[in-house]
Motif scaffolding. Structure first.
Motif, PDB file in Angstrom:
ATOM      1  N   TRP A  69     -28.039  29.414 -55.480  1.00 13.91           N
ATOM      2  CA  TRP A  69     -26.725  29.974 -55.484  1.00 13.91           C
ATOM      3  C   TRP A  69     -26.190  30.707 -54.087  1.00 13.91           C
ATOM      4  N   TYR A  70     -27.169  30.986 -53.304  1.00 18.28           N
ATOM      5  CA  TYR A  70     -26.764  31.948 -52.000  1.00 18.28           C
ATOM      6  C   TYR A  70     -27.477  31.373 -50.865  1.00 18.28           C
ATOM      7  N   LYS A  71     -27.098  31.628 -49.640  1.00 19.72           N
ATOM      8  CA  LYS A  71     -27.501  31.429 -48.330  1.00 19.72           C
ATOM      9  C   LYS A  71     -28.260  32.675 -48.145  1.00 19.72           C
ATOM     10  N   LEU A  72     -29.669  32.580 -47.767  1.00 19.60           N
ATOM     11  CA  LEU A  72     -30.471  34.006 -47.463  1.00 19.60           C
ATOM     12  C   LEU A  72     -30.398  34.362 -45.983  1.00 19.60           C
ATOM     13  N   ASP A  73     -30.208  35.597 -45.716  1.00 15.08           N
ATOM     14  CA  ASP A  73     -30.558  36.148 -44.292  1.00 15.08           C
ATOM     15  C   ASP A  73     -31.720  36.357 -43.973  1.00 15.08           C
ATOM     16  N   ASP A  74     -32.116  36.512 -42.739  1.00 12.90           N
ATOM     17  CA  ASP A  74     -33.326  36.668 -42.270  1.00 12.90           C
ATOM     18  C   ASP A  74     -33.995  38.074 -42.969  1.00 12.90           C
ATOM     19  N   ALA A  75     -33.333  39.058 -43.051  1.00 11.95           N
ATOM     20  CA  ALA A  75     -34.034  40.318 -43.570  1.00 11.95           C
ATOM     21  C   ALA A  75     -34.365  40.027 -45.025  1.00 11.95           C
ATOM     22  N   PHE A  76     -33.703  39.176 -45.805  1.00  9.40           N
ATOM     23  CA  PHE A  76     -34.238  38.777 -47.007  1.00  9.40           C
ATOM     24  C   PHE A  76     -35.680  38.018 -47.062  1.00  9.40           C
ATOM     25  N   ILE A  77     -35.546  37.135 -46.299  1.00  4.47           N
ATOM     26  CA  ILE A  77     -36.553  36.097 -46.042  1.00  4.47           C
ATOM     27  C   ILE A  77     -38.101  36.801 -45.586  1.00  4.47           C
ATOM     28  N   LYS A  78     -37.625  37.807 -44.931  1.00  7.36           N
ATOM     29  CA  LYS A  78     -38.722  38.539 -44.204  1.00  7.36           C
ATOM     30  C   LYS A  78     -39.494  39.403 -45.273  1.00  7.36           C
TER      31      LYS A  78
END
Length: 315
Positions: A69-78
């Motif tokens: 559903w969404y593109k993830l930002d670096d903060a979530f990936i980390k």
């Protein structure tokens, strides 16, 4: 020896008490835990961020319903780290039971559907206890209070209790309440701005109603959701209804795809009724991500974004 025993007793008495069993409410039903869950699956980006905020990653064996559903930002990936995604969209029963969890955190229309394959009742035979997102409980019981920030606070409190992290939960909530009090102090009497949230849809707009957390967020930012009489959480309405209420400000949901919120704004500018509303004529809007507009830690900064865009003079 007596000194050692006294010191031990003092240490035990002064240590934080995480007594089990604990019982929390899940959509009106008691949910009891004899110990903190050890193998956790969480659905959706907003609920995953709740779990991350309490530092539950070491117990998480999977997330579901995110990258489809969404593109993830670096903060979530980390924060996600090595936790695998078991299904990019709505999980199947097989997706979940494959990792042998003992706990699932999801909601109705947030990974579960009434009468669907994945529900608390279908997971229970596998020893999986399900905590239902409070905002979503309206799909089971229409006799619920209108949205407030308690939708977020209450779920964080429940997670804190379930995982023996009550102090951490209380600290988070206290900090959020302090932030919101500061926003309200700045906004002051600049309240009552008519706000329309546009999620998606061209024939009929999909928006946030009385029971969805954006209604509470808009209020916290000094506005009024023009659809706060819509007896639902997330639902469709008519363009005639929206235009007749002449919104002064827009909240546009940015799914961060190739066109993002701009597609929504361009559509509103071309719509024969909506292009005449104050919000569209004056291009007064803020674009927010899905995680900012569904119950989760991102709600607090999102409220500040709404307030700043709606009342720039106050900041």
């Amino acid at each position: 020896m007596k000194k050692s025993l006294f010191a031990l007793a003092f240490t035990l008495l002064s240590a934080p008490a995480f007594a089990f069993p604990v019982t929390v409410d899940s959509c009106g039903k008691p949910l009891t835990f004899d110990a903190a869950p050890k193998r956790v699956v969480v659905n959706d980006i907003n609920m995953s961020e709740m779990a991350f905020a309490l530092g539950l990653q070491s117990s998480m064996v999977g997330v579901t319903g995110i990258t489809g559903w969404y593109k993830l930002d670096d903060a979530f990936i980390k924060q996600q780290g090595s936790i695998p995604e078991l299904a990019p969209k709505n999980p199947t029963l097989e997706n979940i039971i494959a990792v042998q969890p003992d706990f699932f955190f999801a909601g109705w229309n947030y990974g579960m559907r009434i009468g669907g394959e994945v529900t608390p009742d279908t997971l229970a035979p596998y020893g999986i206890k399900t905590l239902e997102l409070t905002e979503s409980c309206v799909h089971l019981d229409k006799n619920r209070p209108a949205a407030s920030m308690e939708l977020l606070y209450g779920d964080i409190e429940k997670l804190g209790k379930i995982f023996g992290k009550e102090a951490e939960a209380e600290k988070l909530i206290s900090g959020w309440k302090t932030q919101l009090a500061q926003i309200k102090k700045k906004v002051g009497t600049n309240s009552g701005t008519r706000v329309f949230l546009y999620d998606s849809g061209e024939d009929k707009p999909f928006t946030a109603g009385k029971f969805a957390i954006p209604s509470a967020m808009i209020s916290e930012a000094g506005g009024v959701n023009i659809m706060d009489d819509l007896e639902s959480s997330w639902a469709t309405t008519s363009w005639e209804t929206v235009a007749s209420r002449n919104p002064q400000f827009l909240v546009l949901l940015d799914y961060q795809d190739d066109v993002g919120y701009k597609k929504l704004l361009d559509f509103l500018k071309s719509h024969p009724a909506m292009k005449e509303t104050d919000a569209v004529k004056n291009e007064r809007f803020v674009a927010l991500r899905y995680a900012e507009l569904t119950p989760g830690p991102a709600n607090i900064e999102a409220i500040e974004k709404i307030a700043k865009a709606m009342h720039p003079e106050a900041f």
